[in-house]
Design a protein around this motif. Sequence first.
Motif, PDB file in Angstrom:
ATOM      1  N   LYS A 145       0.817  -1.217   0.000  1.00  0.00           N
ATOM      2  CA  LYS A 145       0.000   0.000   0.000  1.00  0.00           C
ATOM      3  C   LYS A 145       0.852   1.270   0.000  1.00  0.00           C
ATOM      4  O   LYS A 145       0.389   2.324  -0.415  1.00  0.00           O
TER       5      LYS A 145
ATOM      6  N   SER B 281      -0.953   0.639  -4.694  1.00  0.00           N
ATOM      7  CA  SER B 281      -1.827   0.938  -3.557  1.00  0.00           C
ATOM      8  C   SER B 281      -3.290   0.567  -3.787  1.00  0.00           C
ATOM      9  O   SER B 281      -4.032   0.374  -2.830  1.00  0.00           O
TER      10      SER B 281
ATOM     11  N   GLY C  21      -4.915  -2.022   5.207  1.00  0.00           N
ATOM     12  CA  GLY C  21      -5.383  -1.807   3.839  1.00  0.00           C
ATOM     13  C   GLY C  21      -6.024  -3.006   3.176  1.00  0.00           C
ATOM     14  O   GLY C  21      -6.396  -2.948   2.002  1.00  0.00           O
TER      15      GLY C  21
END
Length: 96
Positions: A41, A47, A70
């Motif tokens: 990420k 990401s 994430g």
Amino acid sequence: MQFASSGVEALEMIQKKRPGLIIMDFMMPEMNGVEVVQQIKAIPDFSRISILMMTGKSDKAIVVECLKAGAVGFIVKPIDRELLLDRIKQTFTFVD
């Protein structure tokens, strides 16, 4: 479909071929899944990759830690095939 045997190997693999979805175990050699998610990420080009975590531990703190790092979801082992497919469908609407 590709498989990595460690977090380090997973990070090397995504440099060569960017996946649309990563299903990652929480417990791995060298780095745990949260550490790998955080590193993925942190790379702007990666990401937006969806990461679904899995583990044999259903501790709420682990789930929260993975999601904060994430991950888009979390599945506890043993993995139920239908549950896994449902979670993937939640992430990718094109999966039958």
